[in-house]
Scaffold this active site. Structure first.
Site, short mmCIF file in Angstrom:
data_model
loop_
_atom_site.label_atom_id
_atom_site.label_comp_id
_atom_site.label_asym_id
_atom_site.label_seq_id
_atom_site.Cartn_x
_atom_site.Cartn_y
_atom_site.Cartn_z
N LYS A 148 9.22 -17.27 -10.45
CA LYS A 148 8.47 -16.17 -11.08
C LYS A 148 7.26 -16.73 -11.84
CE LYS A 148 8.95 -12.70 -14.65
NZ LYS A 148 9.72 -12.26 -15.80
N LYS A 207 -13.83 0.18 15.11
CA LYS A 207 -12.49 -0.41 15.31
C LYS A 207 -12.04 -0.29 16.77
CE LYS A 207 -11.19 0.03 10.53
NZ LYS A 207 -10.51 0.72 9.45
N ASN A 237 0.84 -1.20 0.00
CA ASN A 237 0.00 0.00 0.00
C ASN A 237 0.87 1.24 0.00
OD1 ASN A 237 0.55 0.86 2.81
ND2 ASN A 237 -0.33 -1.14 3.25
N ASP A 246 -4.44 -6.42 4.94
CA ASP A 246 -5.44 -7.33 5.52
C ASP A 246 -5.36 -8.72 4.89
OD1 ASP A 246 -6.66 -5.59 7.38
OD2 ASP A 246 -7.58 -4.51 5.70
O1 PMT Z 1 2.84 6.26 6.48
P1 PMT Z 1 2.25 7.58 6.00
O2 PMT Z 1 2.46 7.80 4.52
O3 PMT Z 1 2.69 8.73 6.86
O4 PMT Z 1 0.67 7.48 6.17
C1 PMT Z 1 0.10 7.40 7.44
C2 PMT Z 1 -1.06 6.39 7.50
C3 PMT Z 1 -2.20 6.87 6.64
C4 PMT Z 1 -0.60 5.00 7.03
C5 PMT Z 1 -1.47 6.28 8.99
O5 PMT Z 1 -1.87 7.55 9.42
C6 PMT Z 1 -2.61 5.29 9.19
O6 PMT Z 1 -3.77 5.62 9.08
N1 PMT Z 1 -2.27 4.01 9.52
C7 PMT Z 1 -3.19 2.90 9.65
C8 PMT Z 1 -3.67 2.44 8.32
C9 PMT Z 1 -4.56 1.24 8.45
O7 PMT Z 1 -4.08 0.13 8.28
O8 PMT Z 1 -5.76 1.47 8.83
P2 PMT Z 1 -6.91 0.34 9.01
O9 PMT Z 1 -8.12 1.12 9.21
O10 PMT Z 1 -6.85 -0.62 7.88
O11 PMT Z 1 -6.49 -0.45 10.32
C10 PMT Z 1 -6.92 -0.06 11.61
C11 PMT Z 1 -5.86 -0.36 12.66
O12 PMT Z 1 -5.65 -1.78 12.74
C12 PMT Z 1 -4.53 0.26 12.35
O13 PMT Z 1 -3.98 0.70 13.56
C13 PMT Z 1 -3.72 -0.90 11.78
O14 PMT Z 1 -2.31 -0.76 12.08
C14 PMT Z 1 -4.30 -2.09 12.51
N2 PMT Z 1 -4.26 -3.33 11.71
C15 PMT Z 1 -4.91 -3.42 10.52
C16 PMT Z 1 -4.87 -4.63 9.80
C17 PMT Z 1 -4.15 -5.72 10.33
N3 PMT Z 1 -4.07 -6.88 9.69
N4 PMT Z 1 -3.51 -5.57 11.51
C18 PMT Z 1 -3.55 -4.42 12.21
O15 PMT Z 1 -2.97 -4.30 13.28
#
Ligand code: PMT
Length: 397
Positions: A289, A337, A209, A279
């Protein structure tokens, strides 16, 4: 409080050299110890004697002169500096610092310092706007060096534009801010996850991503400056990690990140999950490959473990902070969340807003705690957002 602080000032050659005398006099009035290093060109503008008289310390100009006292050579000055100010910083000295050149007393000492470095550029507008100078400034900013922006106005060369050394008041204010940074997280141990995860399809390709790591790296840097012991668990980024980390663990996949967080959980009181974790991962990794064919290619994906959710189940009294990166229904999704992952609070960023989310240096966030309280913040630099998050963490510790 500033009486036990030391500022080392590296003066490089420009017409604004004389203004640094005022900076020194203001710092001395605040009780700060000041040492001065001058480049050879700086001494053409103002004599070392003026700096010596105001700082009340011997001024160092030459790498190879006999030390006047044996503990004042470049390494000991580098060690003494709580803040190292470079003012005026010429295009030349900025270029040397950005490219690792240490060929005089100023550039050698600044390279050896672990103190905060503050750079106050001053030069002709065209030079300042030159992409080479701007690129060098960006390199230094990315490495964690602080800048006091030059002012606009009529320059000594007769041109009008940006390039005048910031006023002594502004420079001294910045120094005082840096010297007064409270060590309010001293002794606290914090895990910060940052950047993207990378889920391999075959030896050449992967799913990932757009996270640059800037948000997470800013949190790590600010937490260190506030005294915390920081373990940074980072996906692949182009960023230079902050200095003085307790641990830097570089990972690729969500599974690697999960393992690193779990292994380090016990010795940490806080986990801040700013990483953008994938995810899903490809169901089958091909160790050769994948060859193209005339058919469409379908890649099946498996769910990755949700790290925040797993930590939320076992966290006990540890503080768990999540992020929500959303393109729609920001508040609803973020609130969901907090509950599902047992977070203490979540930092929600709306990826559709300009200046928020991935890649940029700023963010626009809302913090939602587990009682549903929402605090909205304007667009701020990611380091300011980091401090807002750390203030909230502190209030919960
Ligand atoms: O890195 P930058 O370019 O500065 O950008 C910052 C950012 C946008 C990446 C950051 O501010 C941000 O929002 N990070 C979390 C992105 C994310 O994965 O969001 P989510 O809504 O999908 O996940 C929610 C939370 O669960 C997050 O804290 C994530 O780390 C956590 N998660 C998600 C999926 C997973 N499999 N495991 C997790 O722990």
């Amino acid at each position: 409080m500033l009486k036990d602080k030391t500022v080392v000032i590296g003066v490089s050659g420009g017409i604004a050299v004389y203004k640094v005398l005022d900076v020194i006099s203001r710092l001395r009035k605040l009780g700060v110890n000041v040492y001065v290093i001058m480049t050879k060109s700086a001494t053409e503008f103002v004599t070392p004697l003026s700096f010596q008289s105001l700082s009340q310390n011997y001024v160092v100009c030459d790498m190879f002169e006999d030390p006047k006292t044996w503990d004042v050579e470049h390494i000991s000055l580098a060690k003494r500096a709580d803040v190292f100010l470079v003012a005026p910083a010429t295009a030349n000295v900025i270029g040397k610092m950005a490219n690792g050149i240490a060929d005089d007393m100023l550039t050698t000492t600044v390279m050896a310092t672990k103190g905060k470095v503050l750079i106050a550029p001053a030069m002709n507008t065209n030079m300042y706007e030159n992409p080479i100078v701007q690129r060098n400034i960006d390199i230094l900013k990315e490495l964690g060096y602080d800048f006091v922006e030059p002012e606009s106005g009529r320059l000594a060369c007769g041109d009008t534009g940006k390039g005048k050394l910031a006023s002594p008041e502004v420079i001294v204010d910045e120094i005082v801010k840096l010297l007064s940074k409270e060590q309010d997280l001293k002794g606290k141990s914090i895990i910060v996850t940052a950047g993207p995860t990378v889920e391999s399809i075959d030896p050449m390709r992967f799913i990932s991503n757009r996270s640059s790591g800037k948000m997470g790296y800013s949190i790590a840097k600010e937490a260190i400056e506030r005294g915390a012991n920081v373990t940074l668990i980072s996906g692949p980024t182009n960023l230079t990690p902050p200095q003085n980390l307790k641990k830097l663990i570089r990972i690729e996949s969500a599974e690697d990140m999960y393992n690193a967080v779990v292994e380090n959980l016990e010795e940490n009181q806080v986990v801040i999950k700013s990483a953008a974790v994938a995810d899903y991962k490809p169901k089958n990794y091909s160790n050769k490959k994948i060859k193209k064919s005339d058919e469409d290619l379908v890649i099946s994906l498996d769910r990755n473990k949700d790290i925040a959710y797993e930590i939320g189940k076992i966290k006990k009294d540890k503080i768990l902070v999540g992020f929500a990166a959303e393109t729609n229904d920001l508040l609803e999704n973020a609130k969901g969340k907090v509950k599902k992952k047992n977070l203490d609070f979540i930092v929600a960023n709306d990826l559709t807003m300009e200046g928020a989310g991935f890649g940029v240096d700023t963010n626009i966030v809302k913090i939602i705690d587990k009682d549903g309280n929402i605090t909205e913040y304007p667009k701020m630099k990611k380091e300011e957002v980091a401090n807002v998050i750390l203030d909230k963490v502190k209030s919960l510790l």
